[in-house]
Design a protein around this motif. Structure first.
Motif, PDB file in Angstrom:
ATOM      1  N   GLU A  50       0.833  -1.210   0.000  1.00 41.12           N
ATOM      2  CA  GLU A  50       0.000   0.000   0.000  1.00 41.12           C
ATOM      3  C   GLU A  50       0.865   1.257   0.000  1.00 41.12           C
ATOM      4  O   GLU A  50       0.545   2.240  -0.673  1.00 41.12           O
ATOM      5  CB  GLU A  50      -0.916  -0.002   1.220  1.00 41.12           C
ATOM      6  N   ALA A  51       1.945   1.238   0.757  1.00 44.95           N
ATOM      7  CA  ALA A  51       2.841   2.402   0.812  1.00 44.95           C
ATOM      8  C   ALA A  51       3.467   2.664  -0.548  1.00 44.95           C
ATOM      9  O   ALA A  51       3.561   3.821  -0.989  1.00 44.95           O
ATOM     10  CB  ALA A  51       3.923   2.176   1.866  1.00 44.95           C
ATOM     11  N   LEU A  52       3.913   1.608  -1.226  1.00 48.14           N
ATOM     12  CA  LEU A  52       4.494   1.759  -2.564  1.00 48.14           C
ATOM     13  C   LEU A  52       3.486   2.349  -3.533  1.00 48.14           C
ATOM     14  O   LEU A  52       3.815   3.221  -4.345  1.00 48.14           O
ATOM     15  CB  LEU A  52       4.988   0.410  -3.080  1.00 48.14           C
ATOM     16  N   ARG A  53       2.260   1.860  -3.455  1.00 45.59           N
ATOM     17  CA  ARG A  53       1.225   2.350  -4.370  1.00 45.59           C
ATOM     18  C   ARG A  53       0.959   3.838  -4.144  1.00 45.59           C
ATOM     19  O   ARG A  53       0.848   4.618  -5.089  1.00 45.59           O
ATOM     20  CB  ARG A  53      -0.061   1.547  -4.167  1.00 45.59           C
ATOM     21  N   LEU A  54       0.881   4.246  -2.897  1.00 44.93           N
ATOM     22  CA  LEU A  54       0.618   5.647  -2.595  1.00 44.93           C
ATOM     23  C   LEU A  54       1.784   6.536  -3.014  1.00 44.93           C
ATOM     24  O   LEU A  54       1.585   7.623  -3.569  1.00 44.93           O
ATOM     25  CB  LEU A  54       0.332   5.819  -1.099  1.00 44.93           C
ATOM     26  N   CYS A  55       3.000   6.086  -2.747  1.00 45.70           N
ATOM     27  CA  CYS A  55       4.172   6.898  -3.073  1.00 45.70           C
ATOM     28  C   CYS A  55       4.380   7.049  -4.572  1.00 45.70           C
ATOM     29  O   CYS A  55       5.100   7.957  -5.017  1.00 45.70           O
ATOM     30  CB  CYS A  55       5.419   6.305  -2.434  1.00 45.70           C
TER      31      CYS A  55
END
Length: 213
Positions: A50-55
């Motif tokens: 999820e963090a990768l997708r948001l960043c």
């Protein structure tokens, strides 16, 4: 280091939180947002994916990612490596409540700026993030706990608060304390400022919760 140049004079930092334990992540966010701090939480997610997708979205990319080290699937070290491969200017701070599964050298090689104990206090988080982002104003930030604010209240301000806690109106408080309503309001406004609240209801709620009186 991140945050040099035009960002070095910023008095706040935007962060993202990654922790698979929802209770821990909520507690962390509350620690940074329930009271005034220079940390703004952009998002709070349960996984590295999820963090990768948001960043990947520039508008959702924080100054720093605060990540748990031990997570199922993608752990904090792997997340750090993948984040920095895609966004070299991003800062990452690892968190751990247990003994580290990696050496300090392995985490540095992955690009992690530092590791902090999850149970660390707000001031420690803020100052460490300030160091990683090269933001002096965060490095200088000091936490003013409610106990500290309580010590800053004058005896008169405390007595006025006590009368309000009894349910008295401003007019009744003025009569009991032998002062004008305007003077009572002045003392209350001074107390509100010190407690960082904006209304009698907020002040009473904090006093009851924190046993200030």
């Amino acid at each position: 280091m991140n945050g040099t140049g035009r960002n070095a004079d910023k008095d706040y930092a935007v962060i993202g939180i990654v922790d698979n334990d929802p209770l821990v992540s909520k507690a962390l966010e509350s620690m940074f947002t329930d009271r005034p701090t220079p940390l703004r939480v952009l998002w709070n997610v349960r996984s590295g994916e999820e963090a990768l997708r948001l960043c990947a979205d520039a508008a959702m990319r924080p100054d720093l990612v605060l990540t748990d080290l031990r997570m199922p699937g993608m752990d904090g070290k792997e997340l750090t490596e993948r984040l920095l491969a895609e966004h070299p200017g991003l800062a990452v701070l690892g968190m751990s409540a247990f003994q580290l599964g990696y050496t300090a050298e392995e985490l540095r090689t992955a690009g992690m700026g530092a590791v902090i104990r999850k149970e660390a206090g707000t001031q420690e988080y803020v100052q460490l993030i300030g160091g990683l982002l090269d933001r002096p104003k965060l490095l200088e930030w000091r936490e003013h706990t409610l106990a500290f604010e309580r010590m800053m209240l004058t005896d008169t301000e405390i007595n006025v608060l006590r009368e309000y806690l009894k349910g008295r109106t401003t007019a009744a408080t003025a009569r009991v304390m032998h002062m004008s309503e305007g003077t009572v309001k002045t003392h209350m406004n001074n107390a509100y400022r010190k407690m960082n609240v904006h209304s009698r209801a907020e002040a009473i709620r904090i006093c009851v919760r924190e046993h200030l009186l």
